[in-house]
Design an enzyme around this catalytic site. Sequence first.
Site, mmCIF file in Angstrom:
data_model
loop_
_atom_site.group_PDB
_atom_site.id
_atom_site.type_symbol
_atom_site.label_atom_id
_atom_site.label_comp_id
_atom_site.label_asym_id
_atom_site.label_seq_id
_atom_site.Cartn_x
_atom_site.Cartn_y
_atom_site.Cartn_z
ATOM 1 N N TRP A 145 33.775 39.925 38.023
ATOM 2 C CA TRP A 145 32.929 38.771 38.340
ATOM 3 C C TRP A 145 33.154 38.242 39.745
ATOM 4 O O TRP A 145 32.370 37.442 40.232
ATOM 5 C CB TRP A 145 33.146 37.631 37.329
ATOM 6 C CG TRP A 145 34.582 37.358 36.984
ATOM 7 C CD1 TRP A 145 35.237 37.821 35.877
ATOM 8 C CD2 TRP A 145 35.545 36.594 37.721
ATOM 9 N NE1 TRP A 145 36.546 37.395 35.894
ATOM 10 C CE2 TRP A 145 36.768 36.636 37.002
ATOM 11 C CE3 TRP A 145 35.494 35.865 38.912
ATOM 12 C CZ2 TRP A 145 37.914 35.985 37.438
ATOM 13 C CZ3 TRP A 145 36.647 35.226 39.351
ATOM 14 C CH2 TRP A 145 37.832 35.291 38.623
ATOM 15 N N ASN A 146 34.233 38.641 40.406
ATOM 16 C CA ASN A 146 34.510 37.946 41.665
ATOM 17 C C ASN A 146 33.769 38.523 42.870
ATOM 18 O O ASN A 146 33.886 37.991 43.960
ATOM 19 C CB ASN A 146 36.015 37.835 41.923
ATOM 20 C CG ASN A 146 36.630 39.171 42.253
ATOM 21 O OD1 ASN A 146 36.086 40.205 41.907
ATOM 22 N ND2 ASN A 146 37.748 39.139 42.920
ATOM 23 N N LYS A 169 27.953 48.926 34.280
ATOM 24 C CA LYS A 169 28.272 47.818 33.362
ATOM 25 C C LYS A 169 28.768 46.676 34.240
ATOM 26 O O LYS A 169 29.920 46.631 34.642
ATOM 27 C CB LYS A 169 29.368 48.269 32.400
ATOM 28 C CG LYS A 169 29.409 47.544 31.068
ATOM 29 C CD LYS A 169 29.684 46.092 31.119
ATOM 30 C CE LYS A 169 31.092 45.620 31.216
ATOM 31 N NZ LYS A 169 31.150 44.147 31.403
ATOM 32 N N GLY A 222 38.675 45.692 38.572
ATOM 33 C CA GLY A 222 39.001 44.627 37.626
ATOM 34 C C GLY A 222 40.507 44.507 37.491
ATOM 35 O O GLY A 222 41.256 44.891 38.397
ATOM 36 N N SER A 223 40.940 44.010 36.339
ATOM 37 C CA SER A 223 42.365 43.717 36.170
ATOM 38 C C SER A 223 43.175 44.996 35.911
ATOM 39 O O SER A 223 42.645 45.990 35.399
ATOM 40 C CB SER A 223 42.549 42.751 35.005
ATOM 41 O OG SER A 223 42.012 43.331 33.834
ATOM 42 N N GLU A 244 40.259 50.051 41.162
ATOM 43 C CA GLU A 244 40.594 49.014 42.149
ATOM 44 C C GLU A 244 41.060 47.807 41.352
ATOM 45 O O GLU A 244 40.248 47.149 40.692
ATOM 46 C CB GLU A 244 39.357 48.636 42.986
ATOM 47 C CG GLU A 244 38.794 49.770 43.808
ATOM 48 C CD GLU A 244 39.686 50.170 44.970
ATOM 49 O OE1 GLU A 244 40.722 49.508 45.200
ATOM 50 O OE2 GLU A 244 39.350 51.154 45.631
ATOM 51 N N LEU A 245 42.365 47.528 41.395
ATOM 52 C CA LEU A 245 42.916 46.553 40.440
ATOM 53 C C LEU A 245 43.487 45.320 41.139
ATOM 54 O O LEU A 245 43.084 44.971 42.235
ATOM 55 C CB LEU A 245 43.948 47.261 39.563
ATOM 56 C CG LEU A 245 43.454 48.566 38.919
ATOM 57 C CD1 LEU A 245 44.561 49.259 38.151
ATOM 58 C CD2 LEU A 245 42.252 48.317 38.019
ATOM 59 N N CYS A 278 41.281 39.784 44.903
ATOM 60 C CA CYS A 278 42.329 40.777 44.611
ATOM 61 C C CYS A 278 43.302 40.908 45.776
ATOM 62 O O CYS A 278 44.478 41.179 45.579
ATOM 63 C CB CYS A 278 41.688 42.127 44.320
ATOM 64 S SG CYS A 278 40.541 42.640 45.603
ATOM 65 N N GLU A 378 49.750 38.034 38.946
ATOM 66 C CA GLU A 378 48.509 37.651 39.634
ATOM 67 C C GLU A 378 47.929 36.424 38.946
ATOM 68 O O GLU A 378 47.615 36.459 37.753
ATOM 69 C CB GLU A 378 47.508 38.811 39.567
ATOM 70 C CG GLU A 378 46.267 38.550 40.376
ATOM 71 C CD GLU A 378 45.243 39.670 40.277
ATOM 72 O OE1 GLU A 378 44.923 40.089 39.153
ATOM 73 O OE2 GLU A 378 44.760 40.116 41.331
HETATM 74 P P1 NAD Z 1 38.536 42.336 33.948
HETATM 75 O O1 NAD Z 1 39.453 43.506 33.988
HETATM 76 O O2 NAD Z 1 38.698 41.336 32.894
HETATM 77 O O3 NAD Z 1 37.022 42.835 33.853
HETATM 78 C C1 NAD Z 1 36.449 43.715 34.791
HETATM 79 C C2 NAD Z 1 35.294 44.428 34.137
HETATM 80 O O4 NAD Z 1 35.796 45.264 33.102
HETATM 81 C C3 NAD Z 1 34.265 43.491 33.492
HETATM 82 O O5 NAD Z 1 32.972 44.015 33.675
HETATM 83 C C4 NAD Z 1 34.666 43.554 32.023
HETATM 84 O O6 NAD Z 1 33.613 43.264 31.150
HETATM 85 C C5 NAD Z 1 35.104 45.003 31.906
HETATM 86 N N1 NAD Z 1 35.988 45.288 30.778
HETATM 87 C C6 NAD Z 1 36.831 44.435 30.127
HETATM 88 N N2 NAD Z 1 37.446 45.079 29.125
HETATM 89 C C7 NAD Z 1 37.007 46.370 29.136
HETATM 90 C C8 NAD Z 1 37.287 47.522 28.338
HETATM 91 N N3 NAD Z 1 38.133 47.478 27.310
HETATM 92 N N4 NAD Z 1 36.661 48.671 28.643
HETATM 93 C C9 NAD Z 1 35.820 48.741 29.700
HETATM 94 N N5 NAD Z 1 35.494 47.680 30.463
HETATM 95 C C10 NAD Z 1 36.088 46.508 30.194
HETATM 96 O O7 NAD Z 1 38.617 41.688 35.409
HETATM 97 P P2 NAD Z 1 37.862 40.386 35.930
HETATM 98 O O8 NAD Z 1 38.535 39.212 35.322
HETATM 99 O O9 NAD Z 1 36.390 40.537 35.782
HETATM 100 O O10 NAD Z 1 38.175 40.463 37.505
HETATM 101 C C11 NAD Z 1 39.340 39.986 38.050
HETATM 102 C C12 NAD Z 1 40.315 41.125 38.277
HETATM 103 O O11 NAD Z 1 39.718 42.100 39.119
HETATM 104 C C13 NAD Z 1 41.563 40.684 39.020
HETATM 105 O O12 NAD Z 1 42.708 41.284 38.448
HETATM 106 C C14 NAD Z 1 41.348 41.208 40.436
HETATM 107 O O13 NAD Z 1 42.524 41.406 41.163
HETATM 108 C C15 NAD Z 1 40.601 42.457 40.180
HETATM 109 N N6 NAD Z 1 39.832 42.867 41.365
HETATM 110 C C16 NAD Z 1 40.267 43.925 42.116
HETATM 111 C C17 NAD Z 1 39.585 44.291 43.262
HETATM 112 C C18 NAD Z 1 40.014 45.472 44.107
HETATM 113 O O14 NAD Z 1 39.208 45.959 44.903
HETATM 114 N N7 NAD Z 1 41.236 45.958 43.973
HETATM 115 C C19 NAD Z 1 38.469 43.570 43.669
HETATM 116 C C20 NAD Z 1 38.048 42.506 42.887
HETATM 117 C C21 NAD Z 1 38.742 42.168 41.737
#
Ligand code: NAD
Length: 478
Positions: A145-146, A169, A222-223, A244-245, A278, A378
Amino acid sequence: MQRLEHIYINGEFIVPHGQEWFDLHNPSTEEIIGQVRLGDEQDVQRAVAAAKAAFPAWARTTREERIAALRRMHKAIAARQADLMEAVVLEYGAPRERGSWMASYPADVIAQTIDALASFEFEEQAGVASVIMTPVGVAGLITPWNSNAGFICNKLATALAAGCTAVIKPSELSALQTQVVAEALHEAGLPKGVFNIVNGLGSVVGEAITRHPDIAKISFTGSSAVGQHLVSTGATTMKRVTLELGGKSPTVVLDDADFASIMPIVLHAGFANSGQACIAGTRILVPRSRLAEFESIIKYAVSHIRSGDPRDAETDIGPMVSAKQWERVQNYIRIGQEEGATLLAGGEGRPDGLPGGWFVKPTIFTNANNQMRIAQEEIFGPILTLIAYEDEADAISIANDTRYGLSAVVLGRDVERCERVARQIDAGRVLINTLAHEPRAPFGGFKYSGLGREMGKWGLSAYLEPKTLLGAAEAAKA
Ligand code: NAD
């Protein structure tokens, strides 16, 4: 109140099979501003089937045909900049500077992908062999979402440039941005099925993509927890993965730094994207001999940082994206105090004058050490931790004493010394006296911050399999 009912499959907006609706909030007011209808496993099946059917023809397109398609994408997305700006303010609470970047980046990153594609070597000689870079297949693209619109455009443009087709997705919290992007991509007139978008929950739609045998590759931002889960789930069908976490990036302040002049970089690195970034520099490593001086300068600087209405031009920090994220940040402020760190600025609760909205106070902890949870985990909010170090070697050791390794900043007057320190930090990107971005360079993390790289030729390679061809030249000569 918007009701977003459609997903996008095979070149058409369609009503999903999934029946569930999900509320969208304005984080500045906590009000419900809309609802999005969520897809389910059946919708994923349809989307993957469309992407699979479109793959053979798209994989055979020439570089010129792909560049032409990406140019149409770029034009269509650039034309929606104002709508993207409105969406990121409304559903995300991005303050003006960040919002403008989030609205222009989706088109910019497509232009950067066109540049990478224009010069990419799809074929090269290795001894007597020809090595042909071949698209891996259907890619599953999962975004956070960010920076939802930016990551959709980055991942999709790169997948298409490589000759892959895609099922996207997006984050369920970013449906307004997704709608604007989907409409623009539809306008771009790409062949049916080359991209498909299924709104939905990670646990339903994300899982279905990750388990699907016809998805060859996942690109996920994501995370770290979800990223790890995707690697193990995807292994069953031998998926290629780019992750990318998260991060807990150090900002290393060397003892010759001019604190007043580096402070804008320190605070920008830490509070970027309202702290929901991130790459945020959330651990600030300060020479112990000058800690008191640093504390007094940062305390003064933070007193001028405004957390509030993102539409107000004076605002530096907007709200947290959700009630859950607000609670998480409050919890870490409590944890920091329980661990024995001292609040130098900010603290629990909302900033003065803001009774509602998911706003937090820009917060600085001092008297902290690198073992504390506020230094290791984090937080994803505007919460920074000052950590004192003894000498250069100690600074490097603390910088690297983390499970993450996404980004780092090194600040000091002696640039050669800064570079010496930077070379010893284990992170995908280390910035010296700057926060500049270079889109032609790889982006990604060491350790729990990720797997693989995005951007430039490295990003493109991640959607390609090298195929070695031997004997072809001899056969032609015979
Ligand atoms: P999140 O991991 O909760 O969700 C990310 C995406 O994954 C969403 O679309 C979510 O619906 C999906 N998702 C959740 N559970 C899943 C599953 N079991 N299977 C498949 N998909 C699933 O992360 P968030 O809260 O949306 O974003 C914040 C995180 O993203 C932070 O940890 C941040 O550091 C990271 N982030 C990293 C970068 C990078 O480039 N390294 C950039 C932006 C954000």
